[in-house]
Write a protein that holds these residues in place. Structure first.
Motif, PDB file in Angstrom:
ATOM      1  N   SER A  67     -29.767   1.752-106.330  1.00  0.00           N
ATOM      2  CA  SER A  67     -29.162   2.991-106.387  1.00  0.00           C
ATOM      3  C   SER A  67     -29.048   4.142-105.665  1.00  0.00           C
ATOM      4  CB  SER A  67     -28.993   3.901-107.640  1.00  0.00           C
ATOM      5  OG  SER A  67     -30.335   3.868-107.941  1.00  0.00           O
ATOM      6  N   GLN A  69     -29.187   8.412-104.115  1.00  0.00           N
ATOM      7  CA  GLN A  69     -29.426   9.591-104.138  1.00  0.00           C
ATOM      8  C   GLN A  69     -28.821  10.057-102.952  1.00  0.00           C
ATOM      9  OE1 GLN A  69     -32.503  11.278-106.960  1.00  0.00           O
ATOM     10  NE2 GLN A  69     -31.318  13.343-106.740  1.00  0.00           N
ATOM     11  N   ALA A  73     -28.593  15.758-103.711  1.00  0.00           N
ATOM     12  CA  ALA A  73     -27.191  15.501-104.456  1.00  0.00           C
ATOM     13  C   ALA A  73     -28.579  15.703-106.007  1.00  0.00           C
ATOM     14  CB  ALA A  73     -26.332  14.295-104.108  1.00  0.00           C
ATOM     15  N   ALA A  74     -27.350  15.584-107.450  1.00  0.00           N
ATOM     16  CA  ALA A  74     -29.005  15.026-108.224  1.00  0.00           C
ATOM     17  C   ALA A  74     -28.170  14.169-109.238  1.00  0.00           C
ATOM     18  CB  ALA A  74     -28.109  16.598-109.381  1.00  0.00           C
ATOM     19  N   THR A  75     -26.868  13.421-108.682  1.00  0.00           N
ATOM     20  CA  THR A  75     -26.813  12.097-109.517  1.00  0.00           C
ATOM     21  C   THR A  75     -26.852  11.361-108.493  1.00  0.00           C
ATOM     22  OG1 THR A  75     -24.397  12.058-108.723  1.00  0.00           O
ATOM     23  CG2 THR A  75     -25.343  13.808-110.921  1.00  0.00           C
ATOM     24  N   ARG A  76     -27.084   9.928-108.844  1.00  0.00           N
ATOM     25  CA  ARG A  76     -27.687   8.700-108.228  1.00  0.00           C
ATOM     26  C   ARG A  76     -26.028   7.675-108.246  1.00  0.00           C
ATOM     27  NH1 ARG A  76     -33.224   6.606-110.532  1.00  0.00           N
ATOM     28  NH2 ARG A  76     -34.228   7.910-109.788  1.00  0.00           N
ATOM     29  N   GLY A 123     -30.727   9.969 -97.358  1.00  0.00           N
ATOM     30  CA  GLY A 123     -31.316  10.549 -98.871  1.00  0.00           C
ATOM     31  C   GLY A 123     -32.079   9.767 -99.483  1.00  0.00           C
ATOM     32  N   THR A 124     -31.830   9.159-100.948  1.00  0.00           N
ATOM     33  CA  THR A 124     -33.171   7.985-101.305  1.00  0.00           C
ATOM     34  C   THR A 124     -32.529   7.203-101.970  1.00  0.00           C
ATOM     35  OG1 THR A 124     -34.643  10.226-102.343  1.00  0.00           O
ATOM     36  CG2 THR A 124     -34.565   8.140-102.996  1.00  0.00           C
ATOM     37  N   TYR A 125     -32.943   6.268-101.894  1.00  0.00           N
ATOM     38  CA  TYR A 125     -32.635   4.914-101.748  1.00  0.00           C
ATOM     39  C   TYR A 125     -33.374   4.183-103.102  1.00  0.00           C
ATOM     40  CZ  TYR A 125     -29.356   4.996 -98.140  1.00  0.00           C
ATOM     41  OH  TYR A 125     -28.278   5.795 -97.957  1.00  0.00           O
ATOM     42  N   GLU A 141     -39.063   4.097-104.797  1.00  0.00           N
ATOM     43  CA  GLU A 141     -38.215   5.061-104.341  1.00  0.00           C
ATOM     44  C   GLU A 141     -38.085   5.488-102.619  1.00  0.00           C
ATOM     45  OE1 GLU A 141     -37.655   8.429-106.109  1.00  0.00           O
ATOM     46  OE2 GLU A 141     -36.494   7.620-108.156  1.00  0.00           O
TER      47      GLU A 141
END
Length: 204
Positions: A67, A69, A73-76, A123-125, A141
């Motif tokens: 996923s 993020q 952003a706050a959602t994934r 972003g973060t994966y 992460e």
């Protein structure tokens, strides 16, 4: 009443034994490992490494999900799923037709590759692995930073610095010896210059 009371006691004992058996079962977790941060050049392909350990044998029930993020952003967004030897890339933007499975669960590798990285991919994966009954897991992460093309050094700065320092350190004694010999020879020439016999012995 006595028969009923005895039956209830037996049932209670049975529940207690079952609870004790469940408590005795060792609960193990899949441990996922990923780099904390990666720098990727804009327009290039990026391999996102993800490995894991599990005490259980890797079975057909093992699965991997990735996923994303976005930065700020706050959602994934779930964009990739692997199960039973098949990969299921997300068909929604921004990763449509860009994801390739590069892992091997038998080797405990859950890596993927993303083609044509863009600045919007910052972003973060998150890499999540499940291998029943080992399903209690803390996902790995990776914070990915997309930078301008050709802005990254050809070699890591630390590696280059280490090579330079090592080379200079190794050559310092040799350089010192050569300098000393040159200075000594020049001093000898200055000291004995003008004496034909000594000049001849010194090759001057």
């Amino acid at each position: 009443m006595g028969a009923r009371g005895g039956g209830r006691r037996k049932m209670a004992v049975g529940w207690l034994l079952a609870a004790a058996a469940l408590a005795a079962v060792e609960v193990s977790a899949v441990e996922v490992s990923t780099p904390e941060e990666m720098f990727v050049e804009n327009g290039t392909d990026a391999k996102l490494p993800c490995t894991f350990t599990s005490v259980e044998v890797i079975s057909s029930a093992a699965s991997v999900s990735w996923s994303f993020q976005p930065e700020g952003a706050a959602t994934r967004i779930s964009f990739f799923y692997y199960f039973n030897g098949r990969s299921y890339p997300g068909k929604d933007l921004p990763f449509k037709d860009r994801i390739t499975w590069t892992g091997d669960l038998n080797k405990k590798d859950a890596s993927i590759s993303i083609s044509n990285m863009q600045f919007r991919d910052n972003g973060t994966y998150i890499c999540d692995v499940k291998n029943p009954p080992d399903i209690v897991v803390k996902p790995g992460e990776i914070r990915v930073r997309v930078v301008e093309k050709d802005s990254l050094p050809a070699f890591p700065i630390a590696m280059v610095a280490g090579i330079v320092i090592g080379t200079v350190t190794g050559l310092t004694p040799l350089i010192s010896i050569v300098v000393c010999l040159v200075i000594r020879k020049n001093n000898s020439k200055k000291r004995y210059s003008g004496d034909p016999d000594i000049d001849a012995r010194l090759g001057m």
